[in-house]
Scaffold this motif. Sequence first.
Motif, mmCIF file in Angstrom:
data_model
loop_
_atom_site.group_PDB
_atom_site.id
_atom_site.type_symbol
_atom_site.label_atom_id
_atom_site.label_comp_id
_atom_site.label_asym_id
_atom_site.label_seq_id
_atom_site.Cartn_x
_atom_site.Cartn_y
_atom_site.Cartn_z
ATOM 1 N N GLU A 67 -17.042 -29.874 -131.656
ATOM 2 C CA GLU A 67 -15.860 -29.089 -132.034
ATOM 3 C C GLU A 67 -16.108 -27.593 -131.874
ATOM 4 O OE1 GLU A 67 -15.027 -30.394 -136.010
ATOM 5 O OE2 GLU A 67 -13.910 -32.153 -135.331
ATOM 6 N N MET A 68 -17.282 -27.132 -132.318
ATOM 7 C CA MET A 68 -17.583 -25.709 -132.199
ATOM 8 C C MET A 68 -17.704 -25.291 -130.736
ATOM 9 S SD MET A 68 -20.066 -24.659 -135.361
ATOM 10 C CE MET A 68 -19.954 -22.911 -134.981
ATOM 11 N N LYS A 69 -18.330 -26.122 -129.924
ATOM 12 C CA LYS A 69 -18.457 -25.775 -128.501
ATOM 13 C C LYS A 69 -17.099 -25.794 -127.809
ATOM 14 C CE LYS A 69 -23.262 -26.645 -127.581
ATOM 15 N NZ LYS A 69 -24.257 -27.296 -126.741
ATOM 16 N N ALA A 70 -16.197 -26.665 -128.259
ATOM 17 C CA ALA A 70 -14.852 -26.716 -127.671
ATOM 18 C C ALA A 70 -14.021 -25.502 -128.077
ATOM 19 C CB ALA A 70 -14.150 -28.004 -128.086
ATOM 20 N N ALA A 71 -14.381 -24.853 -129.178
ATOM 21 C CA ALA A 71 -13.626 -23.696 -129.665
ATOM 22 C C ALA A 71 -14.271 -22.359 -129.313
ATOM 23 C CB ALA A 71 -13.465 -23.785 -131.186
ATOM 24 N N ASN A 72 -15.501 -22.392 -128.833
ATOM 25 C CA ASN A 72 -16.251 -21.164 -128.545
ATOM 26 C C ASN A 72 -16.761 -21.178 -127.114
ATOM 27 O OD1 ASN A 72 -16.461 -19.849 -131.307
ATOM 28 N ND2 ASN A 72 -17.174 -21.918 -131.744
ATOM 29 N N PRO A 73 -16.050 -20.502 -126.206
ATOM 30 C CA PRO A 73 -16.532 -20.492 -124.823
ATOM 31 C C PRO A 73 -17.881 -19.795 -124.727
ATOM 32 C CG PRO A 73 -14.830 -18.840 -125.117
ATOM 33 C CD PRO A 73 -14.892 -19.637 -126.388
ATOM 34 N N LYS A 74 -18.664 -20.204 -123.782
ATOM 35 C CA LYS A 74 -19.956 -19.571 -123.579
ATOM 36 C C LYS A 74 -19.811 -18.308 -122.738
ATOM 37 C CE LYS A 74 -24.732 -20.447 -122.788
ATOM 38 N NZ LYS A 74 -25.769 -21.450 -122.821
ATOM 39 N N TYR A 75 -18.864 -18.311 -121.826
ATOM 40 C CA TYR A 75 -18.676 -17.174 -120.918
ATOM 41 C C TYR A 75 -17.252 -16.653 -121.004
ATOM 42 C CZ TYR A 75 -22.964 -19.159 -119.147
ATOM 43 O OH TYR A 75 -24.238 -19.649 -119.058
ATOM 44 N N LEU A 101 -15.646 -16.221 -110.472
ATOM 45 C CA LEU A 101 -14.581 -17.216 -110.409
ATOM 46 C C LEU A 101 -15.137 -18.604 -110.715
ATOM 47 C CD1 LEU A 101 -11.671 -18.009 -109.836
ATOM 48 C CD2 LEU A 101 -12.263 -18.155 -107.417
ATOM 49 N N ALA A 102 -16.271 -18.925 -110.130
ATOM 50 C CA ALA A 102 -16.892 -20.226 -110.388
ATOM 51 C C ALA A 102 -17.305 -20.354 -111.852
ATOM 52 C CB ALA A 102 -18.097 -20.425 -109.471
ATOM 53 N N MET A 103 -17.933 -19.299 -112.397
ATOM 54 C CA MET A 103 -18.401 -19.338 -113.785
ATOM 55 C C MET A 103 -17.227 -19.452 -114.750
ATOM 56 S SD MET A 103 -20.540 -16.503 -115.978
ATOM 57 C CE MET A 103 -19.215 -15.301 -115.977
ATOM 58 N N SER A 105 -14.283 -20.532 -114.285
ATOM 59 C CA SER A 105 -13.458 -21.735 -114.163
ATOM 60 C C SER A 105 -13.991 -22.844 -115.076
ATOM 61 C CB SER A 105 -13.395 -22.214 -112.710
ATOM 62 O OG SER A 105 -14.650 -22.676 -112.284
ATOM 63 N N ARG A 106 -15.192 -22.637 -115.623
ATOM 64 C CA ARG A 106 -15.809 -23.594 -116.551
ATOM 65 C C ARG A 106 -16.462 -22.833 -117.721
ATOM 66 N NH1 ARG A 106 -19.774 -24.769 -112.677
ATOM 67 N NH2 ARG A 106 -21.040 -25.484 -114.382
ATOM 68 N N PRO A 107 -15.696 -22.045 -118.475
ATOM 69 C CA PRO A 107 -16.301 -21.157 -119.477
ATOM 70 C C PRO A 107 -16.976 -21.864 -120.653
ATOM 71 C CG PRO A 107 -13.933 -21.185 -119.733
ATOM 72 C CD PRO A 107 -14.241 -21.953 -118.469
ATOM 73 N N TYR A 108 -16.653 -23.126 -120.894
ATOM 74 C CA TYR A 108 -17.250 -23.851 -122.024
ATOM 75 C C TYR A 108 -18.494 -24.637 -121.619
ATOM 76 C CZ TYR A 108 -12.958 -22.710 -124.473
ATOM 77 O OH TYR A 108 -11.912 -22.034 -125.051
ATOM 78 N N ASP A 109 -18.732 -24.733 -120.333
ATOM 79 C CA ASP A 109 -19.859 -25.530 -119.839
ATOM 80 C C ASP A 109 -21.166 -24.748 -119.894
ATOM 81 O OD1 ASP A 109 -17.920 -27.368 -119.258
ATOM 82 O OD2 ASP A 109 -18.136 -27.220 -117.073
ATOM 83 N N GLU A 110 -22.252 -25.482 -120.032
ATOM 84 C CA GLU A 110 -23.576 -24.888 -119.881
ATOM 85 C C GLU A 110 -23.771 -24.590 -118.396
ATOM 86 O OE1 GLU A 110 -25.569 -23.991 -122.334
ATOM 87 O OE2 GLU A 110 -24.203 -24.833 -123.817
#
Length: 136
Positions: A67-75, A101-103, A105-110
Amino acid sequence: MQATQADFTVLFRLLSGVVVLPLAELARAFPDEKLDSDAEDAWQSWLERFAARVSAEAREPELRVAEMKAANPKYIPRNWILFEAYDAAERGDYAPIHGLLAMLSRPYDEQPEMEDAYFRQSPSWARSTGGLAFMS
């Protein structure tokens, strides 16, 4: 948090990953990755309260982490990051724009290949540069 100029994006993403996090693991959320002793004590106290609250929750730790990772983007697209990409593009180098753009497009991913460059506090030069300091 405000007194130590913690980077909220970095801080909350780091907190999302574990039940109890040693203070040293939060260093990248602070300017220049250091705190004075009073700030360290205050943060340690806060982390202990956070850990107690997390431990008291009646749910699976994995659910809280998800839940926290889904609510807090990494980038996130910070001003200083965009400035560097725009600056390179003005010189004819569009690789940073394509990388962002690549990064983003997936801000929540490691994305380990992006972590050192973009999952950190704003660099000191950006914190004192007009137009970049705000919201960097």
